[in-house]
Structures are given as structure tokens and as C-alpha cells.
Design a protein around this motif. Structure first.
Motif, PDB file in Angstrom:
ATOM      1  N   MET A   1     -19.484 -74.864  66.871  1.00 51.34           N
ATOM      2  CA  MET A   1     -20.373 -75.830  66.261  1.00 51.34           C
ATOM      3  C   MET A   1     -21.891 -75.727  66.522  1.00 51.34           C
ATOM      4  N   THR A   2     -22.553 -76.023  65.648  1.00 46.05           N
ATOM      5  CA  THR A   2     -24.143 -76.254  65.992  1.00 46.05           C
ATOM      6  C   THR A   2     -24.713 -77.314  65.342  1.00 46.05           C
ATOM      7  N   PHE A   3     -25.594 -77.895  65.740  1.00 45.21           N
ATOM      8  CA  PHE A   3     -26.308 -79.215  65.215  1.00 45.21           C
ATOM      9  C   PHE A   3     -27.724 -78.646  65.261  1.00 45.21           C
ATOM     10  N   ASP A   4     -28.497 -78.598  64.015  1.00 45.48           N
ATOM     11  CA  ASP A   4     -29.819 -78.141  64.107  1.00 45.48           C
ATOM     12  C   ASP A   4     -30.689 -79.174  63.547  1.00 45.48           C
ATOM     13  N   SER A   5     -31.892 -79.401  64.067  1.00 42.20           N
ATOM     14  CA  SER A   5     -32.654 -80.559  63.712  1.00 42.20           C
ATOM     15  C   SER A   5     -33.846 -80.115  63.979  1.00 42.20           C
ATOM     16  N   PHE A   6     -34.599 -79.745  62.920  1.00 42.38           N
ATOM     17  CA  PHE A   6     -35.999 -79.205  62.872  1.00 42.38           C
ATOM     18  C   PHE A   6     -36.929 -80.409  62.617  1.00 42.38           C
ATOM     19  N   SER A   7     -38.193 -80.264  63.492  1.00 45.17           N
ATOM     20  CA  SER A   7     -39.336 -81.198  63.091  1.00 45.17           C
ATOM     21  C   SER A   7     -40.567 -80.566  63.184  1.00 45.17           C
ATOM     22  N   SER A   8     -41.577 -80.604  62.211  1.00 46.04           N
ATOM     23  CA  SER A   8     -42.804 -80.023  61.992  1.00 46.04           C
ATOM     24  C   SER A   8     -43.557 -80.226  63.321  1.00 46.04           C
ATOM     25  N   ALA A   9     -43.225 -81.217  64.202  1.00 47.83           N
ATOM     26  CA  ALA A   9     -44.107 -81.557  65.316  1.00 47.83           C
ATOM     27  C   ALA A   9     -43.827 -80.664  66.400  1.00 47.83           C
ATOM     28  N   VAL A  10     -42.714 -80.158  66.255  1.00 52.93           N
ATOM     29  CA  VAL A  10     -42.542 -78.995  67.509  1.00 52.93           C
ATOM     30  C   VAL A  10     -42.333 -77.585  66.943  1.00 52.93           C
ATOM     31  N   VAL A  11     -42.231 -77.348  65.523  1.00 50.19           N
ATOM     32  CA  VAL A  11     -41.942 -76.154  65.281  1.00 50.19           C
ATOM     33  C   VAL A  11     -43.525 -75.515  64.707  1.00 50.19           C
ATOM     34  N   ALA A  12     -43.677 -74.335  64.957  1.00 51.56           N
ATOM     35  CA  ALA A  12     -44.729 -73.621  64.684  1.00 51.56           C
ATOM     36  C   ALA A  12     -45.176 -73.655  63.069  1.00 51.56           C
ATOM     37  N   PRO A  13     -46.143 -73.826  62.761  1.00 50.02           N
ATOM     38  CA  PRO A  13     -46.693 -74.110  61.201  1.00 50.02           C
ATOM     39  C   PRO A  13     -46.103 -73.065  60.383  1.00 50.02           C
ATOM     40  N   ALA A  31     -33.511 -87.191  72.537  1.00 51.79           N
ATOM     41  CA  ALA A  31     -32.662 -88.182  71.680  1.00 51.79           C
ATOM     42  C   ALA A  31     -31.845 -87.543  70.490  1.00 51.79           C
ATOM     43  N   PRO A  32     -32.425 -86.715  69.906  1.00 54.78           N
ATOM     44  CA  PRO A  32     -31.502 -85.877  68.816  1.00 54.78           C
ATOM     45  C   PRO A  32     -30.326 -85.201  69.512  1.00 54.78           C
ATOM     46  N   ALA A  33     -30.688 -84.504  70.703  1.00 62.30           N
ATOM     47  CA  ALA A  33     -29.703 -83.857  71.251  1.00 62.30           C
ATOM     48  C   ALA A  33     -28.643 -84.614  71.889  1.00 62.30           C
ATOM     49  N   ALA A  34     -28.921 -86.035  72.453  1.00 61.54           N
ATOM     50  CA  ALA A  34     -27.685 -86.825  72.855  1.00 61.54           C
ATOM     51  C   ALA A  34     -26.935 -87.252  71.351  1.00 61.54           C
ATOM     52  N   HIS A  35     -27.716 -87.572  70.549  1.00 65.89           N
ATOM     53  CA  HIS A  35     -27.016 -88.056  69.282  1.00 65.89           C
ATOM     54  C   HIS A  35     -26.073 -87.258  68.828  1.00 65.89           C
ATOM     55  N   ALA A  36     -26.244 -85.822  68.778  1.00 65.93           N
ATOM     56  CA  ALA A  36     -25.634 -84.836  68.130  1.00 65.93           C
ATOM     57  C   ALA A  36     -24.460 -84.444  69.353  1.00 65.93           C
ATOM     58  N   ARG A  37     -24.313 -84.756  70.352  1.00 65.20           N
ATOM     59  CA  ARG A  37     -23.716 -84.498  71.565  1.00 65.20           C
ATOM     60  C   ARG A  37     -22.339 -85.749  71.173  1.00 65.20           C
TER      61      ARG A  37
END
Length: 53
Positions: A1-13, A31-37
Motif C-alpha cells: 500500500m502507498t499513500f501519495d500526497s504531492f504539494s507544489s510547495a515541495v515538488v519541482a516546478p 503531518a500528512p505522513a502521520a495522518h496516512a499512517r
């Protein structure tokens, strides 16, 4: 299982564009990692699966 959460604040343009990430969902991944867990642990518990720390 995986949980992917992307944010333009931390991903290259360029990657943000390729992934169609168009907003800043978060700036700190903890915070998103803790929520996913918690989410995965809750859903897997009925099957007897226990996530390690």
C-alpha cells in the motif's frame, strides 16, 4: 500500500506541471505522513495487520 500526497510547495516546478499539482496542499510532510499512517493502521487492523513504528 502507498499513500501519495504531492504539494507544489515541495515538488519541482516541472514535476508539479507533469503531475498536475496545482496548489500547495502542505509545506511540511510530517503531518500528512502521520495522518496516512493512522489511516492505514485503522484500515488494516481488522485484518490483524499491525504496522511497525
Amino acid at each position: 500500500m502507498t499513500f501519495d500526497s504531492f504539494s507544489s510547495a515541495v515538488v519541482a516546478p516541472g514535476l508539479s506541471h507533469d503531475l498536475a499539482v496545482w496548489r500547495d496542499l502542505w509545506t511540511d510532510g510530517e503531518a500528512p505522513a502521520a495522518h496516512a499512517r493512522r489511516f492505514l493502521a485503522t484500515r488494516l487492523a481488522p485484518a490483524g495487520v499491525v504496522l511497525s513504528a
